[in-house]
Design an enzyme around this catalytic site. Structure first.
Site, PDB file in Angstrom:
ATOM      1  N   LYS A   1       0.820  -1.210   0.000  1.00 13.34           N
ATOM      2  CA  LYS A   1       0.000   0.000   0.000  1.00 13.34           C
ATOM      3  C   LYS A   1       0.857   1.265   0.000  1.00 13.34           C
ATOM      4  O   LYS A   1       0.615   2.179  -0.786  1.00 13.34           O
ATOM      5  CB  LYS A   1      -0.936  -0.029   1.204  1.00 13.34           C
ATOM      6  CG  LYS A   1      -1.790   1.212   1.387  1.00 13.34           C
ATOM      7  CD  LYS A   1      -2.963   0.939   2.301  1.00 13.34           C
ATOM      8  CE  LYS A   1      -2.586   0.204   3.543  1.00 13.34           C
ATOM      9  NZ  LYS A   1      -1.635   0.956   4.404  1.00 13.34           N
TER      10      LYS A   1
ATOM     11  N   THR B   1       4.008   1.485  -0.863  1.00 11.27           N
ATOM     12  CA  THR B   1       4.751   1.474  -2.127  1.00 11.27           C
ATOM     13  C   THR B   1       3.894   2.051  -3.252  1.00 11.27           C
ATOM     14  O   THR B   1       4.364   2.854  -4.067  1.00 11.27           O
ATOM     15  CB  THR B   1       5.188   0.034  -2.477  1.00 11.27           C
ATOM     16  OG1 THR B   1       5.903  -0.509  -1.367  1.00 11.27           O
ATOM     17  CG2 THR B   1       6.069   0.004  -3.707  1.00 11.27           C
TER      18      THR B   1
ATOM     19  N   ARG C   1       2.170   8.268   6.954  1.00 13.38           N
ATOM     20  CA  ARG C   1       2.457   8.273   8.385  1.00 13.38           C
ATOM     21  C   ARG C   1       3.934   7.998   8.647  1.00 13.38           C
ATOM     22  O   ARG C   1       4.642   7.453   7.808  1.00 13.38           O
ATOM     23  CB  ARG C   1       1.624   7.199   9.092  1.00 13.38           C
ATOM     24  CG  ARG C   1       0.126   7.437   9.063  1.00 13.38           C
ATOM     25  CD  ARG C   1      -0.622   6.241   9.611  1.00 13.38           C
ATOM     26  NE  ARG C   1      -0.402   5.056   8.796  1.00 13.38           N
ATOM     27  CZ  ARG C   1      -0.651   3.809   9.185  1.00 13.38           C
ATOM     28  NH1 ARG C   1      -1.133   3.593  10.393  1.00 13.38           N
ATOM     29  NH2 ARG C   1      -0.439   2.786   8.388  1.00 13.38           N
TER      30      ARG C   1
ATOM     31  N   LYS D   1       7.306  -5.856  10.693  1.00 16.55           N
ATOM     32  CA  LYS D   1       7.323  -5.160   9.405  1.00 16.55           C
ATOM     33  C   LYS D   1       8.723  -4.897   8.887  1.00 16.55           C
ATOM     34  O   LYS D   1       9.010  -5.098   7.716  1.00 16.55           O
ATOM     35  CB  LYS D   1       6.570  -3.819   9.523  1.00 16.55           C
ATOM     36  CG  LYS D   1       5.083  -3.982   9.719  1.00 16.55           C
ATOM     37  CD  LYS D   1       4.389  -2.646   9.860  1.00 16.55           C
ATOM     38  CE  LYS D   1       4.422  -1.854   8.575  1.00 16.55           C
ATOM     39  NZ  LYS D   1       3.608  -0.629   8.680  1.00 16.55           N
TER      40      LYS D   1
ATOM     41  N   ALA E   1      -3.774   1.801  12.633  1.00 15.52           N
ATOM     42  CA  ALA E   1      -5.122   1.709  12.088  1.00 15.52           C
ATOM     43  C   ALA E   1      -5.959   0.643  12.777  1.00 15.52           C
ATOM     44  O   ALA E   1      -7.181   0.716  12.748  1.00 15.52           O
ATOM     45  CB  ALA E   1      -5.066   1.430  10.594  1.00 15.52           C
TER      46      ALA E   1
ATOM     47  N   PHE F   1      -3.563  -0.348   7.008  1.00 17.55           N
ATOM     48  CA  PHE F   1      -4.136  -1.681   6.884  1.00 17.55           C
ATOM     49  C   PHE F   1      -5.238  -1.730   5.804  1.00 17.55           C
ATOM     50  O   PHE F   1      -5.212  -0.964   4.854  1.00 17.55           O
ATOM     51  CB  PHE F   1      -4.634  -2.191   8.234  1.00 17.55           C
ATOM     52  CG  PHE F   1      -3.528  -2.443   9.224  1.00 17.55           C
ATOM     53  CD1 PHE F   1      -2.405  -3.168   8.862  1.00 17.55           C
ATOM     54  CD2 PHE F   1      -3.585  -1.962  10.512  1.00 17.55           C
ATOM     55  CE1 PHE F   1      -1.370  -3.403   9.765  1.00 17.55           C
ATOM     56  CE2 PHE F   1      -2.563  -2.188  11.426  1.00 17.55           C
ATOM     57  CZ  PHE F   1      -1.455  -2.908  11.039  1.00 17.55           C
TER      58      PHE F   1
ATOM     59  N   PHE G   1       3.691  -8.443  -9.282  1.00 18.30           N
ATOM     60  CA  PHE G   1       4.846  -9.257  -8.913  1.00 18.30           C
ATOM     61  C   PHE G   1       5.320  -9.998 -10.162  1.00 18.30           C
ATOM     62  O   PHE G   1       4.509 -10.333 -11.044  1.00 18.30           O
ATOM     63  CB  PHE G   1       4.476 -10.276  -7.821  1.00 18.30           C
ATOM     64  CG  PHE G   1       4.422  -9.702  -6.435  1.00 18.30           C
ATOM     65  CD1 PHE G   1       5.303 -10.139  -5.451  1.00 18.30           C
ATOM     66  CD2 PHE G   1       3.488  -8.718  -6.095  1.00 18.30           C
ATOM     67  CE1 PHE G   1       5.251  -9.613  -4.162  1.00 18.30           C
ATOM     68  CE2 PHE G   1       3.437  -8.196  -4.817  1.00 18.30           C
ATOM     69  CZ  PHE G   1       4.323  -8.646  -3.845  1.00 18.30           C
TER      70      PHE G   1
ATOM     71  N   TRP H   1       7.199  -0.853  -8.244  1.00 24.20           N
ATOM     72  CA  TRP H   1       8.281  -1.435  -7.449  1.00 24.20           C
ATOM     73  C   TRP H   1       9.529  -1.628  -8.310  1.00 24.20           C
ATOM     74  O   TRP H   1      10.639  -1.320  -7.885  1.00 24.20           O
ATOM     75  CB  TRP H   1       7.839  -2.771  -6.841  1.00 24.20           C
ATOM     76  CG  TRP H   1       8.869  -3.346  -5.900  1.00 24.20           C
ATOM     77  CD1 TRP H   1       8.970  -3.123  -4.557  1.00 24.20           C
ATOM     78  CD2 TRP H   1       9.944  -4.224  -6.237  1.00 24.20           C
ATOM     79  NE1 TRP H   1      10.047  -3.795  -4.037  1.00 24.20           N
ATOM     80  CE2 TRP H   1      10.660  -4.487  -5.043  1.00 24.20           C
ATOM     81  CE3 TRP H   1      10.374  -4.818  -7.424  1.00 24.20           C
ATOM     82  CZ2 TRP H   1      11.777  -5.314  -5.003  1.00 24.20           C
ATOM     83  CZ3 TRP H   1      11.497  -5.644  -7.392  1.00 24.20           C
ATOM     84  CH2 TRP H   1      12.191  -5.886  -6.193  1.00 24.20           C
TER      85      TRP H   1
END
Length: 558
Positions: free
Chosen positions: A73, A75, A96, A107, A275, A303, A383, A411
């Site tokens: 998210k 990214t 954030r 994470k 969140a 999230f 991906f 990405w």
């Protein structure tokens, strides 16, 4: 094919001086308070001076329920911001700040990934500009002053059994969830039970992230309820006379942090309520300021959309007078397969049927977001192992939901990989199709607000709450707090309170374990199921692989 790691990409970034980044959006050097060469805070006087400018378009990035397969998210938020700038739009990113607890827990970092990152990555994920430390210190000051007041005679007649102000630390530490304080004799005070939450669950964090300026922040801090007397009347932070000193500690933390993406585009990184246990959005002051500096502002909510986006709409937008022009819902083929029953170890194999089965979760989120009156676009975070047939299955499903899914390769390719998404998002935002409205009105009773979210967002049959909780909600309504929105504290992994139930389950109940009044922040926290306001570290925490290498560089944050 060999890919660079996120941290290798971040280290190789060609960063511009932060004064150049500020100048590109009209912030002069005199209005920046530099923290080194690549980050700075923006002065309140500058923020005050841009309030009469036109307001840009607000784009919210959210996601399906997170899975171990990964969604990306942040990214995608960064990639979309870069993509908008690449197609000639003036855009900013607002996200954030990262909490040390999850960074050293599961994470490992929260600044994007690949060629869609915000830098300086290591500093953002560690101490950054000290905002979280300031929040922890301000919270701790109030904790100390409450116990000190009781020690020196308790003039306010606080019932020591009803001190509701807990302590905080910015680390996952389950041993601190419930503690006994003031042991050791007369000189240490009066023993009582208390506990710790993680800093990002602090009401001080929520107040800072919802405040419009320092005056508003001090008022909100003063409004926080810290304890009750024997007659059940509330004792406020201002009664303890801590609000002024707390505001002093938060003076610099209140100012948004300006940094840059890998492509040298401006980004505000400010505030960080979780969140699943708080309201999950970056600060109001960062978002509203960015909307005065850019034509498009891309922000995210934490999230899945059932948590972050719901709170963004029902709490942040309601409190700040904001209205999103478009929502981007992030999903991956891998996550669809996992929602469709495929184990993580088997995600590499093509499985179109599992993708189709897993799309139910995506469809639930699309419907929920549209119920707020905002157009939705799905971003398929690509991906390398995704097959054309699997991607096509997602796109076909989304089209059947009256929306569209666009493949994004940010990405691997940076802004080039999001140009199609950026063009479509800008087109939707400019068309003015949004007709935003929160899910419930202010005047709806508190328990009915909880039921509305549980039934319309989680698709539950009922809310389970005992008489004590229902009576508490009614008492708060009688005290004048019935107009507040509710902030649901729930697992992020499922629409239910069971983190193992993926997909789009129905026929479930939402048990409410506890409710807490955040009178300063301006919402009621509703703790559901087994969710913890102080998380624990996993069996193998990320901290085990985080270290300095021989060159003095941080390893293991990603």
């Amino acid at each position: 094919m060999t890919f660079k790691t996120d941290i290798e990409i971040a280290r190789a970034a060609s960063k511009r001086p932060i004064q150049d980044i500020g100048a590109a959006i009209g912030i002069g050097a005199d209005d920046l308070l530099p923290y080194g060469h690549d980050k700075a805070k923006v002065s309140q006087s500058f923020i005050d001076g841009v309030q009469d400018r036109p307001t840009g378009k607000l784009i919210l990035v959210t996601a399906i329920n997170p899975t171990p397969a990964g969604e990306g998210k942040t990214t995608t938020t960064v990639g979309l911001g870069d993509g908008l700038n690449a197609i000639g739009k003036k855009a900013m990113v607002c996200i954030r700040e990262a909490s040390l607890g999850p960074n050293f827990g599961m994470k490992g970092g929260a600044a994007g990934g690949g060629y869609a990152q915000i830098v300086p990555m290591e500093e953002m994920n560690l101490h950054f500009t000290g905002d979280f430390h300031a929040i922890t210190s301000a919270h701790s000051l109030l904790s100390a002053m409450i116990d000190n007041h009781i020690y020196w005679g308790n003039e306010l007649e606080i019932d020591t059994r009803r001190v509701v102000w807990r302590r905080v630390v910015d680390m996952n530490d389950r041993a601190l969830r419930q503690i006994t304080a003031s042991l050791g004799g007369v000189s240490n005070g009066f023993p009582r039970e208390t506990g710790f939450d993680i800093t990002v669950a602090s009401e001080v964090m929520a107040c800072l992230c919802l405040a419009t300026d320092l005056g508003d922040l001090e008022r909100r801090l003063g409004d926080m309820i810290v304890a009750y007397r024997r007659d059940r009347s509330p004792v406020y932070c201002r009664d303890i006379k801590a609000d002024g000193a707390m505001t002093v500690l938060l003076k610099d933390a209140m100012q948004p942090n300006l940094v840059q993406t890998l492509e040298n585009n401006p980004a505000f990184v400010h505030g960080g309520p979780f969140a699943n246990i708080a309201h999950g959005c970056n600060s109001v002051i960062a978002t509203t300021t960015a909307l005065k500096l850019a034509d498009y502002v891309v922000t995210e909510a934490g999230f899945g959309a059932d948590l972050g986006a719901e709170k963004f709409m029902n709490i942040k937008c309601r409190k700040a007078g904001l209205a999103p022009d478009c929502v981007v819902l992030v999903a991956t083929v891998r996550a669809m397969k996992m929602n469709g029953g495929v184990a993580k170890a088997d995600l590499g194999a093509e499985n179109v049927d599992a993708v189709k089965a897993g799309c139910a979760n995506l469809g639930r989120h699309i419907g929920n977001l549209k119920s707020f009156g905002v157009p939705v676009v799905v971003a398929i975070n690509h991906f390398t192992g995704d097959s054309e047939a699997e991607v096509a299955a997602v796109q076909e499903f989304v089209a059947g939901q009256g929306s569209e899914a666009i493949v994004c390769k940010h990405w691997a390719e940076g802004s080039k990989g999001t140009e199609a998404l950026a063009a479509r998002v800008a087109e939707i935002a400019d068309a003015g199709q949004a007709n935003f409205a929160p899910l419930y009105p202010d005047e709806m009773p508190l328990f009915q607000k909880i039921e509305t979210i549980a039934k319309r967002i989680y698709h539950a049959d009922e809310v389970l709450a005992d008489k004590k909780i229902r009576d508490q909600l009614k008492a708060w309504e009688a005290d004048g707090y019935g107009h507040l929105p509710v902030c649901m504290a729930k697992t992020q992994y499922s629409f239910t309170t069971d983190p193992e139930r993926r997909g789009a389950p129905t026929g479930h109940s939402v048990p409410v374990r506890e409710v807490r009044l955040s009178a300063g922040a301006g919402f009621v926290v509703v703790i559901c199921g087994e969710i913890m306001t102080m998380p624990g570290l996993p069996r193998v925490p990320s901290a085990e692989s985080i270290r300095l290498n021989d060159a003095g560089e941080v390893e293991g944050l990603f």
